[in-house]
Design a protein around this motif. Structure first.
Motif, mmCIF file in Angstrom:
data_model
loop_
_atom_site.group_PDB
_atom_site.id
_atom_site.type_symbol
_atom_site.label_atom_id
_atom_site.label_comp_id
_atom_site.label_asym_id
_atom_site.label_seq_id
_atom_site.Cartn_x
_atom_site.Cartn_y
_atom_site.Cartn_z
ATOM 1 N N ILE A 73 1.021 -1.268 0.209
ATOM 2 C CA ILE A 73 0.399 -0.113 0.460
ATOM 3 C C ILE A 73 0.885 1.716 0.238
ATOM 4 C CG2 ILE A 73 -1.808 1.173 1.353
ATOM 5 C CD1 ILE A 73 -3.063 -1.377 1.949
ATOM 6 N N PRO A 74 1.987 0.923 0.777
ATOM 7 C CA PRO A 74 2.543 2.880 1.092
ATOM 8 C C PRO A 74 3.146 2.858 -0.732
ATOM 9 C CG PRO A 74 3.236 1.554 2.535
ATOM 10 C CD PRO A 74 2.426 0.411 2.150
ATOM 11 N N ALA A 75 3.597 1.778 -1.184
ATOM 12 C CA ALA A 75 5.121 2.174 -2.729
ATOM 13 C C ALA A 75 3.375 2.755 -4.001
ATOM 14 C CB ALA A 75 5.359 0.892 -3.189
ATOM 15 N N GLY A 76 1.978 1.846 -3.386
ATOM 16 C CA GLY A 76 1.135 2.314 -4.420
ATOM 17 C C GLY A 76 0.624 3.593 -4.176
ATOM 18 N N ALA A 77 0.525 3.411 -2.917
ATOM 19 C CA ALA A 77 -0.072 5.285 -2.411
ATOM 20 C C ALA A 77 0.756 6.307 -3.024
ATOM 21 C CB ALA A 77 -0.529 5.210 -0.788
ATOM 22 N N GLN A 78 1.882 6.198 -2.560
ATOM 23 C CA GLN A 78 2.912 7.071 -2.827
ATOM 24 C C GLN A 78 3.231 7.330 -4.831
ATOM 25 O OE1 GLN A 78 5.717 9.039 -2.242
ATOM 26 N NE2 GLN A 78 5.123 9.048 -0.070
ATOM 27 N N ALA A 79 3.029 5.965 -5.398
ATOM 28 C CA ALA A 79 2.491 6.210 -7.348
ATOM 29 C C ALA A 79 1.847 7.105 -7.408
ATOM 30 C CB ALA A 79 3.192 4.904 -7.498
ATOM 31 N N ALA A 80 0.541 6.937 -6.728
ATOM 32 C CA ALA A 80 -0.666 8.127 -7.201
ATOM 33 C C ALA A 80 -0.724 9.585 -6.916
ATOM 34 C CB ALA A 80 -1.669 7.245 -6.236
ATOM 35 N N LYS A 81 0.364 9.591 -5.780
ATOM 36 C CA LYS A 81 -0.045 11.271 -5.598
ATOM 37 C C LYS A 81 1.832 11.087 -3.831
ATOM 38 C CE LYS A 81 -0.665 15.330 -4.601
ATOM 39 N NZ LYS A 81 -0.708 16.052 -5.885
ATOM 40 N N ALA A 82 2.624 12.203 -4.735
ATOM 41 C CA ALA A 82 3.655 11.888 -4.008
ATOM 42 C C ALA A 82 3.692 12.747 -2.956
ATOM 43 C CB ALA A 82 5.508 12.691 -4.471
ATOM 44 N N GLY A 83 3.513 12.283 -1.355
ATOM 45 C CA GLY A 83 3.910 12.574 -0.195
ATOM 46 C C GLY A 83 2.421 12.277 0.539
ATOM 47 N N THR A 84 1.770 11.176 0.654
ATOM 48 C CA THR A 84 1.264 10.339 0.629
ATOM 49 C C THR A 84 1.469 9.767 1.602
ATOM 50 O OG1 THR A 84 -0.717 10.775 -1.567
ATOM 51 C CG2 THR A 84 -0.497 9.046 0.638
ATOM 52 N N LYS A 85 0.970 9.141 3.200
ATOM 53 C CA LYS A 85 1.882 9.021 4.155
ATOM 54 C C LYS A 85 0.566 8.289 4.399
ATOM 55 C CE LYS A 85 3.838 13.204 5.970
ATOM 56 N NZ LYS A 85 3.239 13.559 7.599
ATOM 57 N N VAL A 86 0.725 6.330 4.789
ATOM 58 C CA VAL A 86 0.118 5.525 5.456
ATOM 59 C C VAL A 86 1.057 4.802 6.362
ATOM 60 C CG1 VAL A 86 0.385 2.574 4.250
ATOM 61 C CG2 VAL A 86 0.478 4.554 2.801
ATOM 62 N N ALA A 87 0.242 4.733 7.392
ATOM 63 C CA ALA A 87 0.331 3.575 8.698
ATOM 64 C C ALA A 87 -0.418 2.437 7.784
ATOM 65 C CB ALA A 87 -0.551 4.177 10.602
ATOM 66 N N ASP A 88 1.083 1.404 7.633
ATOM 67 C CA ASP A 88 0.142 -0.264 8.089
ATOM 68 C C ASP A 88 0.441 -1.028 8.738
ATOM 69 O OD1 ASP A 88 1.872 0.483 6.504
ATOM 70 O OD2 ASP A 88 1.680 -0.881 4.837
ATOM 71 N N LYS A 89 0.087 -2.609 8.569
ATOM 72 C CA LYS A 89 0.488 -3.178 8.843
ATOM 73 C C LYS A 89 0.110 -4.741 7.917
ATOM 74 C CE LYS A 89 2.804 -5.998 12.208
ATOM 75 N NZ LYS A 89 3.200 -6.704 10.499
ATOM 76 N N VAL A 90 1.335 -4.762 7.624
ATOM 77 C CA VAL A 90 1.607 -5.876 6.748
ATOM 78 C C VAL A 90 1.616 -7.524 7.360
ATOM 79 C CG1 VAL A 90 2.900 -4.736 4.860
ATOM 80 C CG2 VAL A 90 4.154 -6.325 6.822
ATOM 81 N N GLY A 91 1.278 -8.971 6.184
ATOM 82 C CA GLY A 91 1.634 -9.829 6.910
ATOM 83 C C GLY A 91 1.708 -10.866 5.334
ATOM 84 N N PHE A 92 2.727 -11.506 6.264
ATOM 85 C CA PHE A 92 3.310 -12.229 4.329
ATOM 86 C C PHE A 92 3.594 -14.225 5.278
ATOM 87 C CE2 PHE A 92 6.379 -9.295 6.028
ATOM 88 C CZ PHE A 92 7.700 -9.992 6.661
ATOM 89 N N LEU A 93 3.434 -14.908 4.487
ATOM 90 C CA LEU A 93 3.511 -16.439 5.283
ATOM 91 C C LEU A 93 3.326 -17.251 3.762
ATOM 92 C CD1 LEU A 93 3.970 -18.012 7.520
ATOM 93 C CD2 LEU A 93 1.718 -18.132 7.391
ATOM 94 N N GLY A 94 4.298 -17.389 3.716
ATOM 95 C CA GLY A 94 4.316 -18.724 2.007
ATOM 96 C C GLY A 94 3.832 -16.882 0.931
ATOM 97 N N ASP A 95 3.017 -17.814 -0.028
ATOM 98 C CA ASP A 95 2.604 -17.627 -0.898
ATOM 99 C C ASP A 95 1.680 -16.224 -0.549
ATOM 100 O OD1 ASP A 95 0.408 -18.949 -0.555
ATOM 101 O OD2 ASP A 95 0.628 -19.617 -2.747
ATOM 102 N N THR A 96 1.254 -15.973 0.390
ATOM 103 C CA THR A 96 0.617 -15.572 1.674
ATOM 104 C C THR A 96 0.805 -14.092 1.569
ATOM 105 O OG1 THR A 96 -1.138 -16.742 2.335
ATOM 106 C CG2 THR A 96 -1.392 -14.106 3.231
ATOM 107 N N ASN A 97 -0.060 -12.783 0.751
ATOM 108 C CA ASN A 97 0.897 -11.667 1.534
ATOM 109 C C ASN A 97 -0.163 -10.111 1.095
ATOM 110 O OD1 ASN A 97 3.417 -11.321 -1.502
ATOM 111 N ND2 ASN A 97 3.326 -11.704 0.553
ATOM 112 N N ASN A 98 -0.394 -9.937 3.329
ATOM 113 C CA ASN A 98 -1.517 -9.125 3.007
ATOM 114 C C ASN A 98 -0.985 -7.616 3.506
ATOM 115 O OD1 ASN A 98 -3.155 -11.211 2.571
ATOM 116 N ND2 ASN A 98 -3.185 -11.894 4.650
ATOM 117 N N ASP A 99 -2.318 -7.196 3.127
ATOM 118 C CA ASP A 99 -1.509 -5.173 3.778
ATOM 119 C C ASP A 99 -2.848 -4.583 3.770
ATOM 120 O OD1 ASP A 99 0.177 -2.666 4.668
ATOM 121 O OD2 ASP A 99 0.975 -2.650 2.519
#
Length: 324
Positions: free
Chosen positions: A243-269
């Protein structure tokens, strides 16, 4: 010769040209009165006032259009069953530029733009479950059942910023899973989230809900210090390819407070996004298995984020509403 008597007050006949002028003035005056009466009570246009504000109906119609666009897009990106998505508008931060824009304040007001797809399908949560662990610990602390020692504070920090597992796992090993599941149930989240010997399970809808509580300072984040501490850690978490990378690509200066999860082939944000003008929204994207074009899950999440933010927060939307 006899002179005719004279009258000093008699100046002779009025000249013809003067009669024409007097008649014209009278006619124009009469026309002016009629025009003034016709416009009496009618609003006057002034260049100083600018465009009028859009009607409530126009705002509502645009919200419906945006939600329909989001739903069509979400249906497309979740069609193969490997992705879940949830979007929720949070409105603008107080005193921000967006909060001072009357049209934007109406269009993006909290909860009036929502969309989701595969949001209630249980999936492996990976480390996103740690948002529920954090909330549960805040709740226990304010009941006098959990101390924020230096070690505990350090453990929570590493759990959120670096997504380390030992702190959360040690807590669950020591205290069991029943309390956490009861807490998740109280939050109206998917349960049982935790089953002994199995990977934690959740849904994008559940993650959206706990982020709403965090963003809006509701239980278990109803103490400002707790809320700001956790948000600060989430802003600093080190895995920023979703999400942070995508939000920055959409609009520079966008800030994101997020929690990721990755396990095997699972990627969540799961994140709370703040645009430079102060508009905020929640976006949760969960993925598992092979992604379109062979992309990684987090790259797919970034692409979805960029598309969603560009679609919903395009400046032309406000311009078109203000200048129909």
């Amino acid at each position: 010769m006899r002179r005719r008597p004279t009258n000093k007050n008699n100046r002779g006949p009025v000249p013809h040209w003067l009669l024409m002028v007097i008649s014209a003035v009278v006619v124009l005056g009469f026309v002016g009165i009629l025009v003034g009466q016709a416009h009496q009570g009618q609003p006057t246009k002034s260049a100083d006032k600018g465009p009028s504000a859009p009607t409530t109906k126009a705002i509502s119609r645009r919200q419906d259009q945006l939600e329909n666009q989001l739903q069509r897009y979400f249906k497309t990106v979740t069609a193969d069953g490997t992705t879940g998505v949830s979007f929720y508008s949070l409105g603008a931060k107080p005193h921000s530029a967006a909060a001072k824009d009357a049209t934007a304040a109406q269009l993006y007001r909290t909860g009036h733009l929502t969309a989701e797809a595969n949001a209630h399908t249980p999936i492996d949560s990976a480390s996103t479950y740690k948002l529920f662990v954090a909330g549960y610990l805040f709740s226990l602390h304010h009941q006098g059942q959990y101390p924020w020692t230096a070690a505990n504070r350090e453990g929570l920090t590493r759990m959120i910023v670096y997504s380390e597992n030992d702190f959360a796992e040690d807590f669950m090993d020591t205290n069991g899973l029943a309390g956490l599941n009861q807490f998740a149930h109280q939050q109206h989240a998917f349960t049982p989230m935790f089953i002994e010997g199995e990977t934690a399970r959740t849904t994008t809808a559940s993650l959206t809900l706990i982020l709403r509580h965090l963003a809006q300072q509701k239980k278990p984040f109803n103490h400002a210090a707790d809320q700001q501490w956790l948000l600060g850690l989430m802003h600093k978490q080190v895995y920023r390819h979703g999400i942070p990378a995508g939000a920055q690509a959409a609009k520079a200066g966008t800030k994101v407070a997020d929690k990721v999860g990755f396990l095997g082939d699972t990627n969540n944000d799961a994140g709370i996004v703040t645009l430079p003008d102060g508009e905020q929204y929640i976006l949760v994207v969960t993925t598992h298995g092979a992604q379109p074009g062979g992309e990684t899950g987090f790259k797919h999440i970034a692409q979805i984020t960029q598309h969603v933010q560009g679609m919903v927060y395009n400046p032309r939307i406000i311009q078109n509403l203000n200048n129909p």
